[in-house]
Design a protein around this motif. Structure first.
Motif, mmCIF file in Angstrom:
data_model
loop_
_atom_site.group_PDB
_atom_site.id
_atom_site.type_symbol
_atom_site.label_atom_id
_atom_site.label_comp_id
_atom_site.label_asym_id
_atom_site.label_seq_id
_atom_site.Cartn_x
_atom_site.Cartn_y
_atom_site.Cartn_z
ATOM 1 N N ALA A 101 0.841 -1.165 -0.116
ATOM 2 C CA ALA A 101 -0.124 -0.152 0.177
ATOM 3 C C ALA A 101 1.035 1.188 0.049
ATOM 4 C CB ALA A 101 -0.856 0.065 1.246
ATOM 5 N N PHE A 102 0.376 2.494 -0.523
ATOM 6 C CA PHE A 102 0.929 3.810 -0.468
ATOM 7 C C PHE A 102 0.306 4.684 0.292
ATOM 8 C CE2 PHE A 102 2.156 7.626 -2.711
ATOM 9 C CZ PHE A 102 3.442 7.540 -2.377
ATOM 10 N N VAL A 103 1.049 5.789 0.641
ATOM 11 C CA VAL A 103 0.301 6.939 1.315
ATOM 12 C C VAL A 103 1.184 8.091 0.581
ATOM 13 C CG1 VAL A 103 1.448 6.551 3.516
ATOM 14 C CG2 VAL A 103 -0.489 8.217 3.313
ATOM 15 N N LEU A 104 0.403 9.112 0.240
ATOM 16 C CA LEU A 104 1.082 10.465 0.095
ATOM 17 C C LEU A 104 0.379 11.463 1.087
ATOM 18 C CD1 LEU A 104 2.393 11.947 -2.495
ATOM 19 C CD2 LEU A 104 0.294 13.112 -2.713
ATOM 20 N N SER A 105 1.142 12.090 2.138
ATOM 21 C CA SER A 105 0.552 12.708 2.963
ATOM 22 C C SER A 105 1.004 14.281 2.950
ATOM 23 C CB SER A 105 1.349 12.354 4.420
ATOM 24 O OG SER A 105 2.825 12.194 4.296
ATOM 25 N N SER A 106 1.174 14.587 1.698
ATOM 26 C CA SER A 106 1.855 16.055 1.371
ATOM 27 C C SER A 106 0.803 17.202 1.812
ATOM 28 C CB SER A 106 2.353 16.075 -0.096
ATOM 29 O OG SER A 106 3.476 15.212 -0.331
ATOM 30 N N ALA A 107 1.533 18.252 2.023
ATOM 31 C CA ALA A 107 0.622 19.451 2.302
ATOM 32 C C ALA A 107 0.346 20.193 0.862
ATOM 33 C CB ALA A 107 1.111 20.419 3.204
ATOM 34 N N VAL A 108 1.244 19.872 0.102
ATOM 35 C CA VAL A 108 1.387 20.677 -1.236
ATOM 36 C C VAL A 108 1.922 19.967 -2.305
ATOM 37 C CG1 VAL A 108 3.157 22.162 -0.965
ATOM 38 C CG2 VAL A 108 1.462 22.933 -2.595
ATOM 39 N N GLU A 109 1.608 19.925 -3.553
ATOM 40 C CA GLU A 109 2.047 19.208 -4.641
ATOM 41 C C GLU A 109 1.922 19.808 -5.962
ATOM 42 O OE1 GLU A 109 4.415 16.617 -4.717
ATOM 43 O OE2 GLU A 109 4.095 15.492 -2.909
ATOM 44 N N GLY A 110 2.991 19.853 -6.916
ATOM 45 C CA GLY A 110 2.467 20.150 -8.167
ATOM 46 C C GLY A 110 2.049 19.183 -9.023
#
Length: 371
Positions: free
Chosen positions: A267-276
């Motif tokens: 499984a994968f998680v993206l916890s970013s506050a901002v991305e392009g």
């Protein structure tokens, strides 16, 4: 067609990976391609390049690796001479500082210029005020400006009025991922929840570690592995030690084989506050990793088709991230379903051939507008 690609460096990074993917594809199909890193001296490229791509380091062309105003001016003059000598049909530039230099260096030359933002410039906090002012002043002089997500286009057009053409073009999925085997879901442990990115505040890995710590007792066969390197390493390692989770959370550093690393997870998680436009989410989904992502600006909503192909949770909401991860970790059927659906969707929508066709349309537009 002769294409000149300008990028700050060829170190590890999302922009550099996309640059390598594009120049390799253009060269392999028969275009005459020159790749010029503008802010680094001669060295090796982190990502492999086709031997059909000409690599020209601006620092070597300028004969200086010094810093300061005089050296910067010399590099700008060298860049202008390089463009003139290369005689490209189109120049493509990545990243704000390189874009500004490219606009100045190509004034009065015949080659049309496409400048590309590689983050979401409307929410990015790392670009200094000087570069923001130069961007606002100079971007209207470029033949075309691109951003990576539809959600970015409108706000950026208002932030930088007067842009001639503003286009949205996504990052391509690297060709090897189009037919890569999907990850296999295990019936038992140990299993890995993966995250990947530079260890910086915007990625919010500290928040992710805290959320995982709440879930860890309930899921003893799931470990968290965060791939990447950066200035927050010491703080994150201290946080893991404070929580007593050194055996459950690992930070192995940067990997030169990110797809192989991703393929080891479940499984994968993206916890970013901002991305392009988060390449790592695209690549994780392409490999069949069921994913959870914050609905941050920008990219995840478009990439997941409004949450159809991954669990999309309100940006920054710790409880919502915890609940989504709990659902994913406890339900193998959901993981299998999301993984297969996400892989099929992104492999179709972001295939390299499709994105190259979009680039060709941009090339035709800017070349047709030049006398």
């Amino acid at each position: 067609m002769k294409i000149l690609m300008l990028v700050s460096s060829m170190h590890a990074g999302g922009a550099e990976r996309v640059a390598a993917t594009l120049v390799n594809a253009w060269a392999e199909r028969g275009d005459e391609v020159t790749l010029t890193p503008t802010y680094s001296s001669k060295g090796s490229c982190f990502y492999p390049l086709s031997d059909k791509v000409r690599l020209a380091w601006l620092a070597d062309l300028a004969g200086t690796r010094a810093s300061g105003a005089v050296a910067a001016f010399k590099r700008l003059l060298t860049l202008r001479r390089h463009v003139r000598d290369t005689r490209p049909d189109v120049v493509v530039s990545f990243l704000t500082n390189v874009n500004v230099a490219a606009i100045l260096a190509t004034r009065g030359l015949r080659a049309p210029l496409i400048v590309c933002e590689r983050t979401n410039p409307t929410v990015d906090t790392t670009t200094g005020q000087v570069w923001r002012r130069l961007r606002r002043l100079l971007y209207p002089r470029a033949d075309m400006v691109t951003v990576q997500a539809e959600a970015t286009a409108g706000p950026f057009a208002r932030q930088v009025p007067g842009i001639k053409r503003l286009a949205v073009i996504p990052n391509p999925l690297p060709a090897p991922l189009l037919d890569a085997p999907l990850v296999a879901q295990r019936d038992g442990g140990p299993r890995e929840l993966l995250a990947m990115g530079r260890l910086v505040p915007d990625k919010q890995f500290d928040l992710l570690i805290d959320v995982y710590a709440e879930l860890a007792p309930r899921f003893p066969d799931w470990n968290l592995r965060i791939w990447g390197e950066g200035p927050q390493r010491a703080a994150l390692e201290s946080q893991v030690a404070r929580l007593g989770l050194q055996e459950r959370i690992s930070l192995p550093g940067r990997t030169e084989t990110p797809w192989e690393a991703l393929a080891q997870g479940q499984a994968f998680v993206l916890s970013s506050a901002v991305e392009g436009f988060p390449n790592v989410l695209l690549e994780a989904m392409a490999l069949g990793l069921p994913s959870v992502a914050f609905d941050c600006p920008s990219g995840p909503r478009e990439m997941t088709r409004d949450g159809q192909d991954a669990l999309l949770v309100p940006a920054g909401e710790r409880g919502a991230l915890r609940d989504a991860l709990r659902r994913l970790l406890e339900d193998q059927a959901l993981r299998t379903q999301l993984g297969a659906r996400g892989a099929q969707a992104v492999r179709q929508r972001y295939a390299l051939a499709s994105v190259l066709s979009e680039w060709d349309a941009l090339f035709d537009a800017v070349r047709g507008a030049r006398p």
